[in-house]
Design a protein around this motif. Sequence first.
Motif, short mmCIF file in Angstrom:
data_model
loop_
_atom_site.label_atom_id
_atom_site.label_comp_id
_atom_site.label_asym_id
_atom_site.label_seq_id
_atom_site.Cartn_x
_atom_site.Cartn_y
_atom_site.Cartn_z
N VAL A 105 -13.45 -3.39 1.31
CA VAL A 105 -13.60 -3.20 2.94
C VAL A 105 -14.63 -2.55 3.27
O VAL A 105 -15.05 -1.35 2.50
CB VAL A 105 -12.27 -2.48 3.59
N VAL A 157 -15.71 -0.54 8.63
CA VAL A 157 -14.37 -0.76 9.31
C VAL A 157 -13.49 0.60 8.58
O VAL A 157 -12.47 0.68 9.58
CB VAL A 157 -14.09 -2.11 8.44
N LYS A 159 -11.73 -10.00 5.25
CA LYS A 159 -12.76 -10.49 5.92
C LYS A 159 -12.38 -10.60 7.58
O LYS A 159 -13.02 -11.43 8.06
CB LYS A 159 -13.07 -11.98 5.58
N GLY A 160 -11.62 -9.68 7.85
CA GLY A 160 -11.41 -9.58 9.39
C GLY A 160 -10.03 -9.92 9.66
O GLY A 160 -9.56 -9.99 10.97
N ASP A 161 -9.32 -10.61 8.78
CA ASP A 161 -8.10 -11.03 9.17
C ASP A 161 -7.02 -10.63 8.36
O ASP A 161 -6.87 -10.89 7.12
CB ASP A 161 -8.02 -12.70 8.98
N THR A 162 -6.08 -9.64 8.95
CA THR A 162 -5.06 -8.79 8.34
C THR A 162 -3.93 -9.66 7.84
O THR A 162 -3.79 -9.59 6.66
CB THR A 162 -4.56 -7.72 9.20
N ARG A 172 -11.04 2.33 11.34
CA ARG A 172 -9.33 2.32 10.81
C ARG A 172 -9.03 3.93 10.94
O ARG A 172 -7.98 4.32 11.37
CB ARG A 172 -8.99 1.81 9.61
#
Length: 189
Positions: free
Chosen positions: A116, A120, A172-175, A124
Motif C-alpha cells: 500500500v 494512503v 489499488k483503491g478497492d477494499t 488511514r
Amino acid sequence: MDNIVIFGAPGSGKGTYSAALVKEFGYNHISTGDVLRAEIKAGTKLGKIVKGYIDQGQLIPDEHMIDILAGVYDSMLDGPGVIFDGFPRTIVQAKALKDMLQERGEKITITINLNVSEDVLMERLLRRAKIEGRADDNEETIKKRFKVYYNQTYPLIEWFKNEGVLSEFTFKGDTNLIIKEIIEKVASL
Ligand code: AP5
Ligand code: MG
C-alpha cells in the motif's frame, strides 16, 4: 492445519483482512500487537516492559515475542488454522517461527504481503487515531514505525520468496476487491 502469515507496513490492513479470513474460514487469529496492548492494559510485568517500545514505534526484543507467540499458538492447535498478524517482523522471528512450527509437525502454508502506498497508510492511521486513540497513532510515531518496517520487516519479502511461500497483494483503491482476491487465494490452498 493452515498457518497463514499476513504482513505489511503499519496500516496496510493486516487486522482488517485477518478479520475477513476469520469470518470466511473460522481461523484463529494471533495479532501480536493486540496481545501486547492487552498486556499493557492489564498492567502486567510484560506490559510494563513493552509499553516504552510501542510508544516509541520500536519493535519489542525478539526473545520476548517468541515466547509469547508459542504460548498463544499452543492454545489454538485444534482449529482449522491460525493467522499470524504482525509476526514475524524480523528475520530472527521468521526463523523462530519456522522452528516452532517444525517442532509441532507444521509449516507456513502461505505468507500474504500487503503493498500500500505510504500516503494512503498515513491517511488511514491518522483517521484511526481520531476513532481509536492508539498511543502509537500520531504522525511522529507513525513515521518511526514506517522506518522500522522498511529496515527490519521489509527484508522478509525476499526471505519468504526464497522459502517458496510468498504471495503479494497490492491495494489499488478497492477494499472489497483486495479482500476477494485474498479469500480466493486462501480458498485455493
Ligand atoms: P501492530 O499492532 O501490529 O501495528 P502495525 O504493524 O503498526 O499495524 P496496524 O495494526 O497499525 O495496522 P494493520 O496493518 O493491522 O492495519 P488495519 O487493518 O488496522 O504492532 C504495534 C506495535 O507492537 C509495533 O510497533 C511493535 O512495537 C509491537 N509489536 C507487534 N508485533 C511485534 C513483533 N512481532 N515483534 C516486535 N514488536 C512487535 O488498518 C488500518 C486502518 O485503516 C484501520 O482503521 C482500517 O479500518 C483502515 N482502512 C481503511 N481502508 C482500508 C482498507 N482498504 N484496507 C485495510 N484497512 C483499511
Ligand atoms: Mg493491526
